[in-house]
Design a protein around this motif. Structure first.
Motif, PDB file in Angstrom:
ATOM      1  N   TRP A  43       6.456   1.006  11.771  1.00 40.93           N
ATOM      2  CA  TRP A  43       6.979   0.823  10.414  1.00 40.93           C
ATOM      3  C   TRP A  43       6.127   1.509   9.346  1.00 40.93           C
ATOM      4  N   GLU A  47       7.180  -4.693   4.830  1.00 38.04           N
ATOM      5  CA  GLU A  47       7.040  -5.082   6.219  1.00 38.04           C
ATOM      6  C   GLU A  47       8.416  -5.384   6.809  1.00 38.04           C
ATOM      7  N   ALA A  48       8.564  -5.105   8.065  1.00 34.28           N
ATOM      8  CA  ALA A  48       9.879  -5.304   8.661  1.00 34.28           C
ATOM      9  C   ALA A  48       9.791  -6.329   9.780  1.00 34.28           C
ATOM     10  N   PHE A  94      18.117   1.362   6.531  1.00 34.47           N
ATOM     11  CA  PHE A  94      17.332   1.796   7.695  1.00 34.47           C
ATOM     12  C   PHE A  94      18.015   3.005   8.349  1.00 34.47           C
TER      13      PHE A  94
END
Ligand SMILES: C[S@@+](CC[C@H](N)C(=O)[O-])C[C@H]1O[C@@H](n2cnc3c(N)ncnc32)[C@H](O)[C@@H]1O
Lengths: 123, 290
Positions: free
Chosen positions: A50, A69-70, A84
């Protein structure tokens, strides 16, 4: 070159230890529509580095709307998936360079194709 | 194929696959059929889970994208790598779906560990058996190729490499190099009893050691459907085409000679490609390890 590919590329010069991720120098970026396939996005998501993805997206100007943050749970959110998808598969580095973060060696990108050929003393 | 007719003997791949060759190669409908049939067979041997999910695959020596297109048709996502800028230019023009990377398999793959679900390679890896430049050590290049390929694949993934080895020894040398870096698997030879239809697939696996898949045509049979027939004729067709060009080309019947290679290299340099300097090794008869 898509950010998907950027995410998987790493510098292969002999004895380079920290050749990931490549920094991107941009001369030209383009956009092309790609089929939206949530299944593929979910499949590939766990493998995406990421921070490298965000860094690439920042360089290509498609960072907006992507979270710092994913987490896996975001994949349930259609809005997230769309953003995305766009940054991963629809934005292309056409002209520019990939720069090895350790050595500063530049790999030129022309017509969207990174030239990763090494000189003899690099392999 | 008779002696001296193999592309691998004529010039390094980035010189052999020049603009002319790239275009001819890609517009030859027979070639298109052959390469897609081979790719379909490679996909079969790759044995991806049949869940309809697109996988992220490598196409090694992707050329102008004929094999890649067969991957796209099968619903897979791919990244292709090739050493010939001219072949990649044609792929780019044809707007193939995969991303393209200019690179030399013998330099190792510029990929981070565990990034791909599988790899295929169609008619490319036998090139690694040649020493194309001063300082090339085929064994070292193979090792580098296989170790970085191994690293780039996920656990349980496979690589299926269709090759045209010059002889059985070359095939075995590639197998040995692959096993040495940790792959399991081996050679699948389809139609082993047929000189025309015989096809070599190196089937490699990461982190599992299931038995090597069964080849086709072990009973001495020949391919039946038309497309496989086309694949069967690959060798002869290629030989014939090349003979023709040779006769019309130099007029002397000795292939693309040193002069031709020097001229090509100069042209490539003018276009800004980074081409190795000319030396006494340029266009010499290519040395092979086996
Ligand atoms: C017969 S073509 C096959 C192309 C494509 N796979 C297809 O099925 O149409 C072989 C390709 O292998 C590539 N090749 C040969 N040696 C290579 C190397 N060391 N690294 C990368 N590509 C290589 C050539 O440039 C050429 O495009």
């Amino acid at each position: 070159m898509k950010l998907l590919t950027h995410n998987m590329l790493s510098c292969h010069i002999k004895n380079v230890r920290n050749g990931y991720p490549f920094l991107i120098e941009v001369v030209k970026v383009s956009e092309h529509e790609a089929d939206f396939d949530p299944d593929f996005l979910k499949h590939i998501f766990p493998r995406i580095n990421w921070p490298a993805f965000l860094q690439g997206a920042q360089s290509l100007g498609c960072r907006e709307g992507l979270p710092e943050e994913a987490a896996e749970s975001m994949l349930e959110d259609e809005g997230f998936l769309k953003r995305f998808h766009h940054a991963l598969l629809e934005v292309f580095l056409e002209e520019g360079s990939l720069v090895c973060p350790e050595t500063g060696r530049k790999f030129p990108v022309t017509k969207g194709i990174p030239n990763m050929l090494l000189n003899e003393d690099e392999c | 194929m008779g002696k001296g007719e193999r592309p691998e003997h004529m010039a390094p791949p980035d010189i052999f696959y020049n603009e002319d060759e790239a275009r001819k190669y890609t517009t030859n409908s027979r070639m298109i059929n052959i390469q897609s049939t081979l790719t379909e067979r490679a996909l079969e041997l790759l044995a991806l889970p049949q869940d309809g999910l697109p996988r992220l695959l490598l196409d090694l020596g992707c050329g102008s994208g004929l094999s890649g297109e067969a991957l796209s048709e099968a619903g897979q996502v791919w990244v292709g790598l090739d050493i010939s800028a001219a072949m990649l230019d044609v792929a780019h023009e044809r707007e193939v779906e995969g991303d393209l990377v200019l690179g030399d398999l013998g330099h190792g793959l510029p990929l981070r560990p565990g990034s791909f679900d599988g790899a295929i390679s169609i008619s490319a890896v036998q090139w690694l058996c040649n020493a194309d430049r001063a300082g090339h050590d085929p064994r070292k290049r193979m090792k580098r190729f296989f170790e970085t390929l191994y690293m780039s694949l996920r656990r349980g993934a496979r690589a299926v490499l269709q090759i045209y080895p010059e002889n059985h020894k070359q095939a075995e040398m590639l197998v040995a190099a692959a096993m040495k870096v940790g792959f399991s698997g081996g050679l699948v030879v389809d139609y082993p009893h047929s000189t025309r239809a015989k096809k070599y697939f190196l089937v490699l696996m990461v982190g599992t050691s299931i038995s090597v898949p069964t080849a086709k045509g072990l009973d001495g049979g020949e391919p039946e459907d038309e497309e496989e027939e086309a694949a069967a004729e690959h060798v002869q067709v290629a030989g014939r085409d090349r003979n023709k060009r040779r006769r019309t080309g130099s007029g002397k019947g000795d292939g693309k000679g040193r002069e031709w290679v020097l001229r090509k290299k100069e042209q490539m340099r003018k276009k800004g490609y980074d081409i190795a300097p000319d030396s006494k090794y340029t266009a010499r008869k290519r040395k092979r390890v086996v």
